[in-house]
Design a protein around this motif. Structure first.
Motif, PDB file in Angstrom:
ATOM      1  N   GLU A   1     -44.828 -15.377 -38.496  1.00  0.00           N
ATOM      2  CA  GLU A   1     -43.519 -14.808 -38.163  1.00  0.00           C
ATOM      3  C   GLU A   1     -42.646 -14.675 -39.402  1.00  0.00           C
ATOM      4  N   ASP A   2     -42.962 -15.439 -40.428  1.00  0.00           N
ATOM      5  CA  ASP A   2     -42.167 -15.420 -41.660  1.00  0.00           C
ATOM      6  C   ASP A   2     -42.675 -14.401 -42.677  1.00  0.00           C
ATOM      7  N   ALA A   3     -43.679 -13.629 -42.316  1.00  0.00           N
ATOM      8  CA  ALA A   3     -44.242 -12.652 -43.254  1.00  0.00           C
ATOM      9  C   ALA A   3     -43.174 -11.656 -43.697  1.00  0.00           C
ATOM     10  N   LYS A   4     -43.268 -11.251 -44.945  1.00  0.00           N
ATOM     11  CA  LYS A   4     -42.315 -10.283 -45.494  1.00  0.00           C
ATOM     12  C   LYS A   4     -42.641  -8.868 -45.013  1.00  0.00           C
ATOM     13  N   TYR A   5     -43.932  -8.574 -44.890  1.00  0.00           N
ATOM     14  CA  TYR A   5     -44.384  -7.236 -44.515  1.00  0.00           C
ATOM     15  C   TYR A   5     -44.965  -7.252 -43.096  1.00  0.00           C
ATOM     16  N   ILE A   6     -44.554  -6.306 -42.278  1.00  0.00           N
ATOM     17  CA  ILE A   6     -45.095  -6.139 -40.935  1.00  0.00           C
ATOM     18  C   ILE A   6     -45.844  -4.807 -40.884  1.00  0.00           C
ATOM     19  N   VAL A   7     -47.150  -4.874 -40.594  1.00  0.00           N
ATOM     20  CA  VAL A   7     -47.972  -3.672 -40.490  1.00  0.00           C
ATOM     21  C   VAL A   7     -48.155  -3.374 -39.000  1.00  0.00           C
ATOM     22  N   VAL A   8     -47.564  -2.276 -38.570  1.00  0.00           N
ATOM     23  CA  VAL A   8     -47.567  -1.899 -37.157  1.00  0.00           C
ATOM     24  C   VAL A   8     -48.736  -0.961 -36.887  1.00  0.00           C
ATOM     25  N   ASN A   9     -49.443  -1.230 -35.801  1.00  0.00           N
ATOM     26  CA  ASN A   9     -50.460  -0.286 -35.346  1.00  0.00           C
ATOM     27  C   ASN A   9     -50.377  -0.152 -33.842  1.00  0.00           C
TER      28      ASN A   9
ATOM     29  N   GLY B   1     -35.328  -8.145 -40.959  1.00  0.00           N
ATOM     30  CA  GLY B   1     -35.525  -8.594 -42.337  1.00  0.00           C
ATOM     31  C   GLY B   1     -36.900  -8.311 -42.904  1.00  0.00           C
ATOM     32  N   LYS B   2     -37.665  -7.421 -42.281  1.00  0.00           N
ATOM     33  CA  LYS B   2     -39.040  -7.140 -42.711  1.00  0.00           C
ATOM     34  C   LYS B   2     -39.156  -5.766 -43.372  1.00  0.00           C
ATOM     35  N   THR B   3     -40.153  -5.651 -44.210  1.00  0.00           N
ATOM     36  CA  THR B   3     -40.574  -4.335 -44.689  1.00  0.00           C
ATOM     37  C   THR B   3     -41.597  -3.810 -43.697  1.00  0.00           C
TER      38      THR B   3
ATOM     39  N   VAL C   1     -35.413   0.728 -35.330  1.00  0.00           N
ATOM     40  CA  VAL C   1     -36.159   0.091 -36.410  1.00  0.00           C
ATOM     41  C   VAL C   1     -36.259   1.057 -37.592  1.00  0.00           C
ATOM     42  N   GLU C   2     -35.992   0.554 -38.790  1.00  0.00           N
ATOM     43  CA  GLU C   2     -36.191   1.358 -39.990  1.00  0.00           C
ATOM     44  C   GLU C   2     -37.631   1.196 -40.460  1.00  0.00           C
ATOM     45  N   VAL C   3     -38.361   2.293 -40.463  1.00  0.00           N
ATOM     46  CA  VAL C   3     -39.749   2.282 -40.928  1.00  0.00           C
ATOM     47  C   VAL C   3     -39.751   2.652 -42.398  1.00  0.00           C
ATOM     48  N   HIS C   4     -40.223   1.736 -43.243  1.00  0.00           N
ATOM     49  CA  HIS C   4     -40.157   1.938 -44.694  1.00  0.00           C
ATOM     50  C   HIS C   4     -41.350   2.708 -45.242  1.00  0.00           C
ATOM     51  N   HIS C   5     -42.517   2.537 -44.629  1.00  0.00           N
ATOM     52  CA  HIS C   5     -43.724   3.201 -45.130  1.00  0.00           C
ATOM     53  C   HIS C   5     -44.576   3.667 -43.948  1.00  0.00           C
TER      54      HIS C   5
ATOM     55  N   GLU D   1     -56.539   0.015 -49.359  1.00  0.00           N
ATOM     56  CA  GLU D   1     -55.990   0.656 -50.563  1.00  0.00           C
ATOM     57  C   GLU D   1     -54.527   1.035 -50.381  1.00  0.00           C
ATOM     58  N   LYS D   2     -54.194   1.589 -49.215  1.00  0.00           N
ATOM     59  CA  LYS D   2     -52.813   1.989 -48.949  1.00  0.00           C
ATOM     60  C   LYS D   2     -51.891   0.778 -48.884  1.00  0.00           C
ATOM     61  N   LEU D   3     -52.354  -0.299 -48.272  1.00  0.00           N
ATOM     62  CA  LEU D   3     -51.525  -1.508 -48.184  1.00  0.00           C
ATOM     63  C   LEU D   3     -51.302  -2.110 -49.564  1.00  0.00           C
ATOM     64  N   ARG D   4     -52.337  -2.116 -50.364  1.00  0.00           N
ATOM     65  CA  ARG D   4     -52.171  -2.631 -51.730  1.00  0.00           C
ATOM     66  C   ARG D   4     -51.139  -1.807 -52.502  1.00  0.00           C
ATOM     67  N   GLY D   5     -51.123  -0.518 -52.240  1.00  0.00           N
ATOM     68  CA  GLY D   5     -50.153   0.329 -52.904  1.00  0.00           C
ATOM     69  C   GLY D   5     -48.722   0.002 -52.538  1.00  0.00           C
ATOM     70  N   VAL D   6     -48.534  -0.620 -51.385  1.00  0.00           N
ATOM     71  CA  VAL D   6     -47.186  -0.976 -50.932  1.00  0.00           C
ATOM     72  C   VAL D   6     -46.799  -2.391 -51.357  1.00  0.00           C
ATOM     73  N   VAL D   7     -47.718  -3.344 -51.175  1.00  0.00           N
ATOM     74  CA  VAL D   7     -47.336  -4.760 -51.325  1.00  0.00           C
ATOM     75  C   VAL D   7     -47.637  -5.319 -52.708  1.00  0.00           C
ATOM     76  N   GLU D   8     -48.433  -4.621 -53.517  1.00  0.00           N
ATOM     77  CA  GLU D   8     -48.789  -5.192 -54.813  1.00  0.00           C
ATOM     78  C   GLU D   8     -48.113  -4.441 -55.955  1.00  0.00           C
TER      79      GLU D   8
END
Length: 570
Positions: A469-477, A518-520, A542-546, A563-570
């Protein structure tokens, strides 16, 4: 020597009509019975003969349920296959087959292990046995249980006579012995640990999961007009119609299909329609009728790329907006999208309770990728399926469209009770009689579009969070991208990235907003605009950032999402 460990991706490629699906069926059955976790999915061109079709089969020591771009072993049955999968080949890919099936451009550039499949098939008696020989070869590489191959071959070919069965078993044995020999000689080494518990599990496709779930939910009537990739659910129901005492009707068009289902619900049945996007477009007027008459109906829509005919044998998540807005006027509906085969079973069963309870159209969204995927899983627990009926007796004074606080009126069916039961596509009063009264029209509009919708929204389940629940990034599917996102996040290996899976798409419970605070926010979708991302912004603010989007008619691979996730979080 080439060595593969723990998770092997095998791709079979050939023309439509060459029997690739037969090889796939033998392999998945035999390897699962041997104690290996298996996953399979196919991609095929829109033609009866020719072209290039491929099937991916993953064999693993752990559960695997997602498509990967990587090819470890490629078995081509004709020239053109290597060119078709060129972007998926690597230096470690082994091409297992005959030199004549490899294009000149690739000779000397790929790791070709020649195997005389045609020669072995002819020794058995005919080139027709080539596919069975190839299936035996691959099972032999894994030192699988040949008894499982023999068992499947007997089931598959018993209707063709004992000689055909015996010849196919002979062909499979020749292939199996060659596969074992390749390993013993050190040409190829496959080391995948078995899990004995897998032997007792079942293999299901997405099609079967939806169909079995619908039967468990009490479906006793299905009407349809054939349209890929949805037809499998209808043919599955038809094959089991006598066993379960249900009615399956193939009708002249999609308009007839949904109107028959509406009539069946009105009479007390639990009915479903199975279609794809183009067919559903023809059902729009009947959807509106269901909304006004507050008549339940369940629609299974297996998505494919549009507009129009589009890519009829490929996949996309492009019809969310279609089902969200189909039908003139404002009325509530429920939209579900299973992400796993287990969810497909339970949600398809629960769909009938929900449609019955809320008296609304309910749409189950799948897609070509989902319905054609299969893997091993534990048997669904039928004991968890609730069978709920919300039909009342039409006693004296019964009002079909009674104004209530929650917007849900009592629903009776003809013949159960003394009062007449009315369904009306015109605006009506509480008894169902036509009205043009302005004040009553306002009340009825608000009953349907506000009160009932609000009741459904309040009771809607929350999405499933996988991770902290404390994750900075939330990947929605949503829907069929569940497993590919799940595996990509696992490969990413970061504690600050979590997955949020939606299988209930509409209406959304306002309490779901808390997952995004508070999430990306990153949304993964198989369409060009990000239809669910738009819905999140509209419904929940909800603001969708990516947005990670794919819309070429193919499913996401684990590697692509990673690859796409790495491009966002790294």
């Amino acid at each position: 020597m080439v060595e593969f460990k723990e998770d092997v991706s095998i791709v079979l490629g050939g023309a439509a009509g060459q029997g690739i699906q037969t090889v796939e069926a033998i392999l998945t059955y035999a390897l699962k019975r041997s104690g290996y976790h298996v996953y399979a999915n196919k991609e095929y061109m829109s033609r009866v003969r020719g072209g290039i079709n491929t099937t991916e089969i993953r064999v693993s020591s752990r559960r695997v349920r997602a498509f990967v771009r990587r090819i470890d072993i490629l078995v081509p049955f004709k020239q053109g296959v290597l060119s078709w999968v060129r972007n998926r080949l690597s230096e470690s890919t082994v091409v297992l087959g005959e030199k004549g099936n490899v294009e000149e451009d690739f000779l000397g550039k790929v790791n070709l292990v020649e195997v005389p499949l045609t020669k072995l098939a002819l020794e058995t008696g005919s080139q027709l046995y080539l596919n069975t020989t190839a299936a035996g070869l691959i099972v032999g590489l894994f030192h699988g249980d040949f008894e499982a191959v023999e068992e499947y071959v007997r089931k598959r070919f018993e209707s063709k006579g004992e000689n055909v069965v015996r010849k196919n078993i002979e062909a499979a044995r020749k292939g199996y012995d060659l596969g074992v020999k390749l390993c013993d000689e050190g040409t190829i080494r496959v080391e995948v640990e078995r899990d004995e518990r897998v032997k007792d599990e079942i293999l299901l496709t997405g099609t079967e999961a939806v169909g079995i779930g619908a039967l468990a939910g009490g479906m006793n009537f299905l009407s349809f007009y054939p349209m890929s990739p949805s037809t499998g659910v209808s043919t599955f129901a038809a094959q089991h119609a006598e066993e379960f005492g249900i009615v399956v009707e193939q009708v002249e068009d999609e308009i007839s299909a949904i109107n028959m289902a509406l009539g069946a619900w009105f009479g007390g049945a639990r009915a479903m329609v199975s279609t794809s996007g183009g067919g559903f477009a023809l059902m729009s007027e009947a959807m509106s009728l269901a909304g006004m008459a507050e008549n339940p109906v369940v629609v299974h829509l297996a998505q494919r790329p549009g507009p129009a005919t589009g890519l009829p044998t490929r996949t996309m998540q492009g019809d969310l907006n279609l089902v969200l807005h189909a039908g003139h006027g404002d009325f509530p509906r429920i939209i579900l999208a299973p992400g796993t085969l287990e969810e497909a079973f339970y949600l398809s069963a629960e769909a009938f309770n929900l449609a019955d309870r809320y008296q609304v159209p309910l749409i189950i969204l799948t897609d070509q990728y989902f319905v054609d995927t299969y893997y091993n899983l534990s048997k669904p627990d039928v004991g968890k399926v609730r069978f709920e009926r919300y039909i009342v007796e039409a006693k004296p004074g019964y009002r079909r469209y009674e104004l209530t606080e929650d917007g849900i009126s009592p629903r009776a069916v003809p013949g159960y009770g003394e009062e007449v039961v009315v369904a009306n596509g015109n605006e009506h009063d509480e008894w169902g009689d036509i009205t043009e009264d302005a004040e009553l029209t306002v009340k009825m509009q608000e009953k349907r579009a506000k009160l009932k919708l609000g009741t459904i929204r309040k009771n809607a389940p929350l999405p499933k969070l996988i991770g902290s629940e404390d994750a900075k990034y939330i990947v929605v599917n949503w829907g069929s991208t569940f497993h590919v996102v799940e595996e990509a996040i696992r490969e990413l290996g970061r504690d600050d990235v979590a997955q949020l899976h939606f299988s209930w798409l509409y209406p959304l419970n306002p309490e779901a907003r808390r997952f995004f605070e508070g999430k990306t926010v990153i949304v993964v979708e198989n369409n060009i605009t990000g239809q669910f991302a738009d819905l999140l912004e509209k419904e929940l603010g909800v603001e969708v950032h990516h947005r990670i989007l794919k819309y070429d008619g193919r499913p996401f691979s684990v590697e692509e999402v990673l690859e796409k996730l790495r491009g966002v979080v790294e």
